[in-house]
Design a protein around this motif. Sequence first.
Motif, PDB file in Angstrom:
ATOM      1  N   PRO A  72       8.109  58.514 -19.533  1.00 47.42           N
ATOM      2  CA  PRO A  72       8.543  59.465 -18.505  1.00 47.42           C
ATOM      3  C   PRO A  72       8.933  60.795 -19.143  1.00 47.42           C
ATOM      4  CG  PRO A  72       9.710  57.377 -18.312  1.00 47.42           C
ATOM      5  CD  PRO A  72       8.946  57.325 -19.578  1.00 47.42           C
ATOM      6  N   GLN A  73       8.664  61.874 -18.518  1.00 45.18           N
ATOM      7  CA  GLN A  73       9.027  63.200 -19.016  1.00 45.18           C
ATOM      8  C   GLN A  73      10.341  63.648 -18.374  1.00 45.18           C
ATOM      9  OE1 GLN A  73       7.412  65.275 -21.357  1.00 45.18           O
ATOM     10  NE2 GLN A  73       6.500  63.270 -21.775  1.00 45.18           N
ATOM     11  N   PRO A  74      11.184  64.288 -19.188  1.00 44.74           N
ATOM     12  CA  PRO A  74      12.447  64.731 -18.595  1.00 44.74           C
ATOM     13  C   PRO A  74      12.227  65.834 -17.567  1.00 44.74           C
ATOM     14  CG  PRO A  74      12.207  65.579 -20.814  1.00 44.74           C
ATOM     15  CD  PRO A  74      11.061  64.648 -20.581  1.00 44.74           C
ATOM     16  N   THR A  75      13.041  65.828 -16.574  1.00 43.04           N
ATOM     17  CA  THR A  75      13.031  66.927 -15.605  1.00 43.04           C
ATOM     18  C   THR A  75      14.448  67.474 -15.498  1.00 43.04           C
ATOM     19  OG1 THR A  75      13.388  65.308 -13.891  1.00 43.04           O
ATOM     20  CG2 THR A  75      11.123  66.099 -14.171  1.00 43.04           C
ATOM     21  N   GLY A  76      14.597  68.700 -15.122  1.00 44.15           N
ATOM     22  CA  GLY A  76      15.929  69.292 -14.987  1.00 44.15           C
ATOM     23  C   GLY A  76      16.534  69.542 -16.357  1.00 44.15           C
ATOM     24  N   THR A  77      17.797  70.000 -16.410  1.00 42.80           N
ATOM     25  CA  THR A  77      18.411  70.352 -17.685  1.00 42.80           C
ATOM     26  C   THR A  77      19.433  69.316 -18.138  1.00 42.80           C
ATOM     27  OG1 THR A  77      19.993  71.681 -16.482  1.00 42.80           O
ATOM     28  CG2 THR A  77      18.094  72.838 -17.393  1.00 42.80           C
ATOM     29  N   ALA A  78      19.461  68.169 -17.483  1.00 44.90           N
ATOM     30  CA  ALA A  78      20.414  67.137 -17.899  1.00 44.90           C
ATOM     31  C   ALA A  78      19.812  66.314 -19.032  1.00 44.90           C
ATOM     32  CB  ALA A  78      20.749  66.252 -16.719  1.00 44.90           C
ATOM     33  N   ILE A  79      20.681  65.660 -19.804  1.00 41.86           N
ATOM     34  CA  ILE A  79      20.207  64.791 -20.876  1.00 41.86           C
ATOM     35  C   ILE A  79      19.684  63.519 -20.213  1.00 41.86           C
ATOM     36  CG2 ILE A  79      20.899  63.497 -22.922  1.00 41.86           C
ATOM     37  CD1 ILE A  79      23.170  65.629 -23.246  1.00 41.86           C
ATOM     38  N   PRO A  80      18.400  63.176 -20.421  1.00 42.98           N
ATOM     39  CA  PRO A  80      17.817  62.094 -19.630  1.00 42.98           C
ATOM     40  C   PRO A  80      18.313  60.691 -20.010  1.00 42.98           C
ATOM     41  CG  PRO A  80      16.202  63.000 -21.167  1.00 42.98           C
ATOM     42  CD  PRO A  80      17.415  63.838 -21.283  1.00 42.98           C
TER      43      PRO A  80
END
Lengths: 300, 308
Positions: free
Chosen positions: A243-251
Motif C-alpha cells: 500500500p502507498q501512503p496517503t496524506g501527511t500522517a505516518i502510515p
Amino acid sequence: MRRIALALWNPIVAKEYRSRMRTWRSPLAMTVYIVLLGGLGWAIFSGMSLSARSAFNTGQAASFGQGLFIYLILFQMVLLAFITPALTAGAISSERERQTIDLLFVTRLQLAAAFVVTAVAALTLGVIGLACSTAFTRTLPATVAAYGAAFVLLAGSLLFGLLFPTDIDPNATRAPAPPAVSYLSPLLPLVTIGTNSPVTWYGVRNSPVGFSSACAGPYGSSCAVPLGPNGVAIGKGFVRTPPQPTGTAIPSGLFSGWQYWQATVTMQLLLSLAALIVSAALLPPIRHLPWRRPTVRESA
Amino acid sequence: MIAIEGLTKIYGRRTALDHASFEVPKGEIFGFVGPNGAGKTTTLRILAGLLEPTAGRAFVDGADVIQRPDLVHERLGYMPDFFGVYDQLSAVEYLDFYAACYRQPKARRKKIADDLLELVGLSDRRNQLVDTLSRGLKQRLCLARALVHDPAVLLLDEPASGLDPRARVEMREILKELQTMGKTIVISSHILPELTELCTMVGIIDQGRIRATGPVHDVIRQLTIGRRLRITVLGQKEEAIAVLRPLSAIHEATMVNGAIEAAFEGDEATAASILQTLIAAGIKVSGFNQLEGGLEDAFLKATAENVG
C-alpha cells in the motif's frame, strides 16, 4: 503569572542580554542572518519566475509561495542548527573559564531551577548545547560536542533511515514508514509540511528478493520470491505492490497515525528532557547523584 | 558563628584537610594562615558550600553547609582567591546583577550598589566597565560584591594577594570598617604582619592540619619561647658577642643586618642587667630594644616542627 515572569526573567538572562547586545558581534550576526535569508529568498524567487516565464507555464506561479516556504524553512533550520550551539555551548563552561561560576553558586539563585527555566524556553539543540557546556569544563570541547550533537540530530538521524530502512512487507495492509529514529531530524517533518505530501522516497526499501526453486506455477521453476529477513519465502511467486501512503500522517510503525511533526516534537522533547536531567545533575558543585551513597560523617 | 568539626577532604590519595576543627565567635576577624597547599582554600570552599567534605561537618551561623546551603548562602559573603568579572558590564551594573542574584528587591538595589561603591571607594568609577578596572580595584569591587546581601559572615580568600602596598593598606582599612559593622570575617593570607595588626584570632594550618588556633597574642606567646633583643654597637661587634654569649640568660647571639640579635630568657630586670654588663665591659651601645615575637615567628615555629 508574576512568578512565571520572574522565573523567566532571571538576573542571568538579563545580564546575558545586556552584555551580549553591547558588542558589535550581535548586530553583525543578525544582519548577516537577515541578508543571507533575504538573499536566498530573492534568488529562489527570481529563479522560479524566470523558469515560469521561459516555460510559458503560468500555472507554476501558484506554487511559488510553497516553493519559497520550503527552501527558506529548510535553510533556517540548518542555520539555527549551526548558530544555536555557538550561542549555548559556552553558556556554563565560559563561566567556569572566566572563574565567575563560584560567585554564582554562592548566591541565592537556585541555579538548577534557573537553568531548567532558561533551557525549557530554548530549542533541543540549545539544551544539548547547554548539556555539553555543563559536562565539559572548557568551552572549545563543549562547542565541538554541541556541533557534533547538532549534526547527529539533523543529518545522523536521517542517515540512520538510509542505512537501516524499513523493509517493505508485501503482505502488510498498511503503507511502510521510515524507522522511528529518523523522525528525530526536524528536516523530515519540514519537508512533509512544505510539500504537503507523504514521504515515499526515503527510509523504506523492498525486501531482499531471492530466487527460490520452491516457487512453482506459471512462472516456471525459478521466479522472484520475496524473502523475509530470515530468508524464508514470504510471497506467492509474484511481488505484490505494498500500500502507498496517503496524506501527511505516518502510515505505520511506532508513531502510526501521528503527523511527522508531532513525532519529531515528542522525540526532541524527550531528548531535551534527558539532556536537562543530565545537566541539572552535573551542574551543582556538590552533587547529590542517586547512585552515590551518602558519605558517612564522623563527628568530632 | 563559624564552626568546623573534624573536617576532612581527600582528593584521590592526597589528604588536603585532616580532621580540622576550629570555631570563630561572632564579630571576630579570624586570620587563616598557612603555606601554599596547606588546605586554606579547601576549608573556605567547604564553608562556602562549593565543596563537599569527605568527613566532618561545617556550620555557618548554625546552619550546616551541606544540609542547608540555602541558609548558608544567605548569611555568607565569599570572595575567592581567583575570580573573573564579566565583560561589557559597568561597576554599578555588576553589583546590581549580584544583588539581583541574591534576590534583593529592585527598588533597593540602586541604593545597595551606591552604598557599597562608596564603602570600597569606587563611587567615581561606577560607570567604568569592570574588565577595564585594575587588579586592586577589581579586588575592592569583588569585596563589595560579597556584601550585596549584607551577610553576617565574610570569607575572604587571599584578599590582598597581588595588591601593591598602598592598595593593601586601603583593603585593610575597609576590613577594619567592616569589623566595626559587626561582621565576622575569615581571611586567609600569606601577608603575616598585616594579619597580626588586623586579626583578633588566628588559625595556623599546615599539611591539612590545624597547628594552633586562638586569640592572636595567645598563639604568638604559645609558640615563641623567650624574648629577643636587638642591640646596635659602635664597632666592637665581635667583642660584644663575646661578652653576651657566656651569660646564662642568653640562648644565642648572632649578627643580623649589622646589629646583634640575642635571644634571652627573663624579665625586664634581666634585660637591664644585660645592658649593664655590656657597658661595664666597655662596649659603646648605641641602641638597645626588645623585639616583639610576631605572627611570622609563630607561623615558622608551628610549621617547621612538622617538616620531614
